[in-house]
Design a protein around this motif. Structure first.
Motif, short mmCIF file in Angstrom:
data_model
loop_
_atom_site.label_atom_id
_atom_site.label_comp_id
_atom_site.label_asym_id
_atom_site.label_seq_id
_atom_site.Cartn_x
_atom_site.Cartn_y
_atom_site.Cartn_z
N VAL A 279 38.87 36.55 37.61
CA VAL A 279 39.73 37.70 37.28
C VAL A 279 38.87 38.93 37.11
CG1 VAL A 279 41.39 38.66 35.64
CG2 VAL A 279 41.39 36.20 36.11
N PHE B 257 43.79 52.92 32.14
CA PHE B 257 44.46 51.64 32.36
C PHE B 257 43.39 50.62 32.74
CE2 PHE B 257 47.61 54.84 33.35
CZ PHE B 257 48.77 54.35 32.78
N ILE C 91 43.76 46.88 34.54
CA ILE C 91 44.77 45.97 35.10
C ILE C 91 44.07 44.76 35.72
CG2 ILE C 91 46.64 45.78 36.80
CD1 ILE C 91 47.35 47.73 34.61
N PRO C 92 44.52 43.53 35.38
CA PRO C 92 43.87 42.33 35.92
C PRO C 92 44.23 42.08 37.39
CG PRO C 92 45.74 41.71 34.51
CD PRO C 92 45.63 43.21 34.44
N PHE C 93 43.24 41.63 38.13
CA PHE C 93 43.41 41.33 39.57
C PHE C 93 42.59 40.10 39.94
CE2 PHE C 93 45.00 45.59 40.04
CZ PHE C 93 45.76 45.55 41.19
N GLY C 94 43.07 39.34 40.93
CA GLY C 94 42.18 38.46 41.67
C GLY C 94 41.31 39.34 42.56
N HIS D 85 43.42 43.09 46.59
CA HIS D 85 44.55 43.15 47.51
C HIS D 85 45.84 42.96 46.72
CE1 HIS D 85 44.76 38.86 46.91
NE2 HIS D 85 45.88 38.82 47.60
N GLY D 86 46.93 43.33 47.36
CA GLY D 86 48.23 43.14 46.73
C GLY D 86 49.29 43.94 47.44
N SER D 87 50.38 44.16 46.73
CA SER D 87 51.53 44.85 47.32
C SER D 87 51.23 46.34 47.53
CB SER D 87 52.72 44.69 46.36
OG SER D 87 53.70 45.64 46.67
N ALA E 25 53.28 48.37 46.91
CA ALA E 25 53.99 49.00 45.80
C ALA E 25 53.14 49.07 44.54
CB ALA E 25 55.27 48.24 45.52
N SER E 26 51.99 48.38 44.53
CA SER E 26 51.18 48.37 43.30
C SER E 26 50.56 49.74 43.05
CB SER E 26 50.06 47.32 43.41
OG SER E 26 49.11 47.53 42.38
N ALA F 223 48.35 50.44 40.73
CA ALA F 223 46.90 50.28 40.49
C ALA F 223 46.15 50.22 41.82
CB ALA F 223 46.65 49.01 39.67
N LEU F 224 46.72 49.47 42.76
CA LEU F 224 46.04 49.30 44.05
C LEU F 224 46.03 50.61 44.85
CD1 LEU F 224 44.69 46.76 45.01
CD2 LEU F 224 46.78 46.16 46.25
C1 FAD Z 1 45.01 36.79 36.79
C2 FAD Z 1 45.80 37.86 37.50
C3 FAD Z 1 45.54 38.11 38.85
C4 FAD Z 1 46.26 39.08 39.52
N1 FAD Z 1 45.96 39.31 40.82
C5 FAD Z 1 46.60 40.28 41.48
C6 FAD Z 1 46.24 40.58 42.80
O1 FAD Z 1 45.31 39.99 43.39
N2 FAD Z 1 46.94 41.55 43.43
C7 FAD Z 1 47.94 42.26 42.81
O2 FAD Z 1 48.52 43.16 43.43
N3 FAD Z 1 48.28 42.00 41.56
C8 FAD Z 1 47.65 41.03 40.87
N4 FAD Z 1 47.98 40.75 39.58
C9 FAD Z 1 49.07 41.56 38.99
C10 FAD Z 1 48.48 42.91 38.53
O3 FAD Z 1 47.89 42.73 37.24
C11 FAD Z 1 49.54 44.02 38.42
O4 FAD Z 1 50.60 43.59 37.59
C12 FAD Z 1 50.12 44.43 39.76
O5 FAD Z 1 49.10 44.71 40.71
C13 FAD Z 1 50.97 45.66 39.64
O6 FAD Z 1 50.16 46.76 39.28
P1 FAD Z 1 50.83 48.16 39.01
O7 FAD Z 1 49.78 49.13 38.57
O8 FAD Z 1 51.67 48.56 40.17
O9 FAD Z 1 51.77 47.82 37.81
P2 FAD Z 1 52.82 48.73 37.12
O10 FAD Z 1 54.01 47.87 36.89
O11 FAD Z 1 52.99 50.06 37.78
O12 FAD Z 1 52.08 49.00 35.74
C14 FAD Z 1 52.79 49.68 34.72
C15 FAD Z 1 52.39 49.06 33.39
O13 FAD Z 1 52.80 47.70 33.40
C16 FAD Z 1 51.90 46.94 32.63
N5 FAD Z 1 51.29 45.89 33.48
C17 FAD Z 1 51.01 45.92 34.79
N6 FAD Z 1 50.42 44.76 35.16
C18 FAD Z 1 50.30 44.01 34.05
C19 FAD Z 1 49.79 42.72 33.77
N7 FAD Z 1 49.22 41.97 34.75
N8 FAD Z 1 49.86 42.25 32.53
C20 FAD Z 1 50.42 42.99 31.55
N9 FAD Z 1 50.95 44.22 31.74
C21 FAD Z 1 50.88 44.72 32.97
C22 FAD Z 1 50.84 47.87 32.12
O14 FAD Z 1 51.22 48.36 30.86
C23 FAD Z 1 50.89 49.01 33.12
O15 FAD Z 1 50.40 50.22 32.62
C24 FAD Z 1 47.29 39.81 38.85
C25 FAD Z 1 47.52 39.57 37.51
C26 FAD Z 1 46.78 38.62 36.84
C27 FAD Z 1 47.04 38.41 35.36
#
Ligand code: FAD
Length: 188
Positions: A29, A41, A43-46, A60-62, A64-65, A67-68
């Motif tokens: 992670v 921020f 944010i956890p990712f693989g 990598h990911g959506s 729509a992400s 963070a990505l």
């Molecule tokens: C172990 C692990 C591996 C992951 N691997 C991937 C990956 O490879 N690719 C991928 O696209 N995503 C992955 N995710 C999901 C990732 O953490 C994000 O939730 C996702 O990418 C969406 O990001 P965003 O910025 O669009 O989220 P948004 O929904 O726009 O974020 C808004 C808020 O939501 C909350 N939030 C977002 N993500 C999390 C979370 N994981 N846990 C708690 N609160 C959260 C935070 O408060 C954040 O500020 C993984 C999560 C975990 C726990």
């Protein structure tokens, strides 16, 4: 005196720069940190990392992400990977600790749009997470539509630091067998 952002200040003896690539190879992670409108921020990712290309890390990911999208924009990123090795217990409260290895990377990302490059990264990533699984035998490669529907970001690591704690507790009573209490290391 000004310090570089990746210079370890506290417990500098725990710096293990030679282990950085090994730790990133073993990690599962990555916590990807960035700021948006002044708000931090993390944010956890693989992720994918290969020590044969030690300055590149992939996310990598959506599409729509959020963070990505920020990671792909070239904005400054700080990416941390942590391995937990043991829970260290001591005869004194404040000497309880954790054995760990961790890497903090600073860099910037850009989207990878070349499909051969994308295929290579995904195949290697699955191999790293699931050693022994073979594309074409155990699972099908991604289709063009799946590649197009997924955003791949290559982060160029400009600098990094690696730090590790190992060994037992270091409290004032921990070497004294006569003193009350218990101490040791619980492997994780
Ligand atoms: C172990 C692990 C591996 C992951 N691997 C991937 C990956 O490879 N690719 C991928 O696209 N995503 C992955 N995710 C999901 C990732 O953490 C994000 O939730 C996702 O990418 C969406 O990001 P965003 O910025 O669009 O989220 P948004 O929904 O726009 O974020 C808004 C808020 O939501 C909350 N939030 C977002 N993500 C999390 C979370 N994981 N846990 C708690 N609160 C959260 C935070 O408060 C954040 O500020 C993984 C999560 C975990 C726990």
């Amino acid at each position: 005196m000004a310090h570089n952002r990746s210079d370890i200040q506290r417990h500098a003896e725990r710096a293990v720069p030679d282990q950085a690539a090994e730790i990133l190879m073993a990690g599962r992670v990555a916590h990807v940190a960035f700021t948006e409108d002044g708000q931090p921020f993390a944010i956890p990712f693989g992720y994918q990392f290969d020590s044969s290309e030690p300055r590149l890390l992939y996310l990598h990911g959506s599409h729509a992400s959020r963070a990505l999208a920020i990671a792909a924009s070239g904005a400054p990123l700080c990416i941390t990977v942590t391995l937990l090795d043991g829970l260290v217990y001591s005869k004194t409260a404040m000497n309880h600790s954790i054995n760990y290895r961790s890497v903090v990377c600073f860099g910037r990302g850009a989207e990878v749009t070349d499909s051969d490059h994308q295929q290579r990264v995904y195949e290697a990533m699955i191999k790293r997470y699931f050693p022994g699984r073979t594309q074409g035998r155990d699972f099908a490669p991604p289709s063009s539509a799946q590649l197009e529907g997924t955003r791949l970001v290559e982060v160029v690591i400009d600098d990094w630091s690696a730090k590790a704690r190992e060994g037992g507790p270091t409290g004032p009573l921990d070497l004294d067998e006569q003193s009350p209490g218990t101490c040791g290391v619980m492997p994780i």
